[in-house]
Write a protein that holds these residues in place. Structure first.
Motif, PDB file in Angstrom:
ATOM      1  N   UNK A 191      -4.684   1.689  -8.186  1.00  0.00           N
ATOM      2  CA  UNK A 191      -5.519   2.455  -7.251  1.00  0.00           C
ATOM      3  C   UNK A 191      -5.890   1.613  -6.020  1.00  0.00           C
ATOM      4  N   UNK A 192      -6.154   0.325  -6.228  1.00  0.00           N
ATOM      5  CA  UNK A 192      -6.488  -0.546  -5.088  1.00  0.00           C
ATOM      6  C   UNK A 192      -5.278  -0.765  -4.186  1.00  0.00           C
ATOM      7  N   UNK A 193      -4.089  -0.802  -4.810  1.00  0.00           N
ATOM      8  CA  UNK A 193      -2.872  -1.009  -4.016  1.00  0.00           C
ATOM      9  C   UNK A 193      -2.475   0.252  -3.249  1.00  0.00           C
ATOM     10  N   UNK A 200      -2.624   8.926  -4.984  1.00  0.00           N
ATOM     11  CA  UNK A 200      -3.710   9.879  -5.227  1.00  0.00           C
ATOM     12  C   UNK A 200      -3.247  11.310  -4.974  1.00  0.00           C
ATOM     13  N   UNK A 201      -2.493  11.495  -3.893  1.00  0.00           N
ATOM     14  CA  UNK A 201      -1.962  12.824  -3.575  1.00  0.00           C
ATOM     15  C   UNK A 201      -0.971  13.281  -4.649  1.00  0.00           C
ATOM     16  N   UNK A 230      -4.628   8.542 -14.410  1.00  0.00           N
ATOM     17  CA  UNK A 230      -5.729   9.170 -13.680  1.00  0.00           C
ATOM     18  C   UNK A 230      -6.835   9.581 -14.656  1.00  0.00           C
ATOM     19  N   UNK A 231      -8.021   8.976 -14.517  1.00  0.00           N
ATOM     20  CA  UNK A 231      -9.133   9.315 -15.397  1.00  0.00           C
ATOM     21  C   UNK A 231     -10.181  10.169 -14.665  1.00  0.00           C
ATOM     22  N   UNK A 232      -9.743  10.874 -13.639  1.00  0.00           N
ATOM     23  CA  UNK A 232     -10.674  11.713 -12.887  1.00  0.00           C
ATOM     24  C   UNK A 232     -11.008  12.982 -13.675  1.00  0.00           C
TER      25      UNK A 232
END
Length: 490
Positions: A191-193, A200-201, A230-232
């Motif tokens: 995610x940071x990279x 994300x998209x 993805x843990x959203x």
């Protein structure tokens, strides 16, 4: 004698290019492999010899040693470096990989140098589109490169390249996970990279497609696997939607396995509530997910949604003998009807099977339904416990004892261990590999899981077998005689 000579020369400080070149020209692979281990600075003559060796040898051990030598050369030996081309050292490493079909140890040797082998990427990419076996090599490449301290910007660029390359779409989950695992070792993450927000998209589209019943099953399965990154809340909602009634069995099973990684109570409740809708394979996956965590096992048992008969003998035994007193108490109450009787009673009941004449054909069916998840018999079954061919000569009485009292005599390699992880999982199996950095545990069904030492809270064993008591539940004396006759007929 040649190996001793090479070692003696090195010990005397008298090793030279001349002696190493002579050994590299030997017909014995062991001599060539040892000589490659003594190559230092590469002269023009040595460079030519190494290139000849890459073309000549097929031994993976020689090629592993050769790939290591190539990987340790300075970053720009013999000229400039291009992303879409290889210098001579990288070309040698690449030949070694191709010749061995990306053997993991050869790949490890090729990536062992202090510099990045990023020039190999274009070649990996090309072969991965042609042969599925190369996707595993690509994943190892990405994991290794992303773990380098300076890999942040490189990983971000690679992430963008992967998202934009539709030709590698089927390998996305494996590639992204490999990048993430490598980055975590440096204190970063995928995610940071993802500075361009391309991942994300992509994950947002995956969540939308995963729960879309009009989409193809294959595309849904790939998107469900992507959502393991993805843990959203959106990803969790999409995965839970995949558990509902009339969903394909494969979709339910895949969603359960991804959700199992999420420790929230919301997920636990969803996994239990949707139990009546699950197909058989999804039920097995759900039980596995719910029973590996104490905080899930208790609500599962208290819900009474799962009938006692739906638990396997191994699961019943693991629950009633659980390390957690709360889990064990809940299990003894919920599973009272299927807890096996004392071994003395069982042994007395089945003793007549020793003298009875059984039907080996019928016995094979009992093996398939009760034993093949952990034992091999000929070409059938999984090698977790002993191969039944190795025990067939013990005699019917000893075989019956081994079936009814599996903990009475256990070989050291088949002793069961319970491993508790820091994230709350409880895994039971036999330890197949134990190193300073990791532990590999093989569980019932043949599934192997490798845990890093940093993930493990603790492990213990009571010296018992992984095989549970109660395998005989539902069998008659005649059924047991059939099973014994089948084992003897192997």
């Amino acid at each position: 004698a040649k190996l001793h000579a090479l070692g003696t020369l090195e010990g005397l400080g008298a090793s030279s290019d001349k002696s190493i070149l002579r050994a590299l020209d030997d017909a014995e692979p062991q001599v060539v492999e040892r000589a490659l281990g003594k190559v230092g600075d590469v002269s023009d003559e040595m460079q030519t010899t190494l290139q000849v060796l890459a073309a000549k040898w097929n031994s993976w051990r020689v090629l592993m040693a050769l790939a290591r030598v190539a990987s340790e050369q300075p970053q720009n030996p013999g000229g400039g470096k291009k992303f879409d081309g290889l210098n001579w050292a990288e070309d040698i490493a690449w030949q070694c990989l191709v010749k061995t079909g990306a053997h993991p140890l050869v790949l490890g040797a090729a990536l062992n140098g202090s510099h990045s082998m990023a020039a190999l990427w274009a070649n990996f990419e090309r072969l991965a589109k042609e042969k599925a076996q190369w996707t595993g090599a690509m994943a190892m490449f990405l994991r290794t490169e992303a773990a380098r301290p300076e890999a942040g910007d490189w990983a971000g660029g690679m992430l963008n390249a992967l998202v934009e390359d539709g030709g590698l779409k089927s390998a996305w989950p494996q590639m992204f996970k490999a990048l993430d695992e490598g980055l975590i070792k440096t204190g970063s993450s995928l995610q940071r990279a993802d500075k361009g927000m391309k991942l994300k998209e992509l994950l947002a589209r995956a969540a939308e497609n995963a729960s879309n019943q009009q989409a193809s099953e294959s595309s849904r399965l790939m998107d469900i696997e992507l959502l393991s990154l993805d843990f959203s809340k959106e990803a969790r909602t999409a995965l839970i939607a995949c558990l509902s009634e009339k969903q394909p069995e494969a979709v339910q099973t895949a969603a359960i396995r991804v959700l199992a990684q999420n420790s929230s109570t919301y997920v636990t409740a969803a996994l239990i509530e949707d139990w009546p809708h699950y197909a058989p394979k999804a039920k097995a996956a759900a039980l596995e997910a719910l029973l590996t965590r104490d905080d899930r096992a208790i609500p599962l048992l208290e819900s009474k949604l799962v009938k006692p008969e739906e638990f396997s003998a191994a699961q019943v035994q693991a629950l009633i003998k659980h390390n957690s007193a709360k889990v064990a108490a809940a299990a003894k109450m919920a599973l009272a009807s299927v807890i096996p009787p004392s071994r003395e009673e069982v042994t007395a009941k089945f003793k007549p099977a020793i003298a009875a004449k059984g039907d080996a054909t019928k016995g094979m069916n009992h093996f398939i339904s009760r034993c093949m998840a952990c034992h091999r018999a000929g070409t059938m079954g999984l090698a977790v416990g002993p191969d039944l061919i190795t025990v067939k000569t013990k005699g019917r009485e000893a075989l019956l004892t081994a079936i009814l009292e599996p903990h009475k005599e256990v070989a050291s390699q088949f002793i069961a261990y319970t491993v508790n992880t820091k994230d709350g999982q409880t895994l039971a199996g036999i330890i197949t590999n134990d190193t300073a950095s990791s532990m590999t545990i093989k569980m019932m069904g043949g599934v192997e899981k490798t845990l890093q030492r940093s993930e493990i809270k603790g492990s213990s064993s009571n010296g018992q077998s992984l095989m549970p008591e109660g395998i005989e539940t539902g069998m008659s004396v005649e059924d047991m005689a059939d099973l014994l006759s089948y084992i003897e007929s192997l």
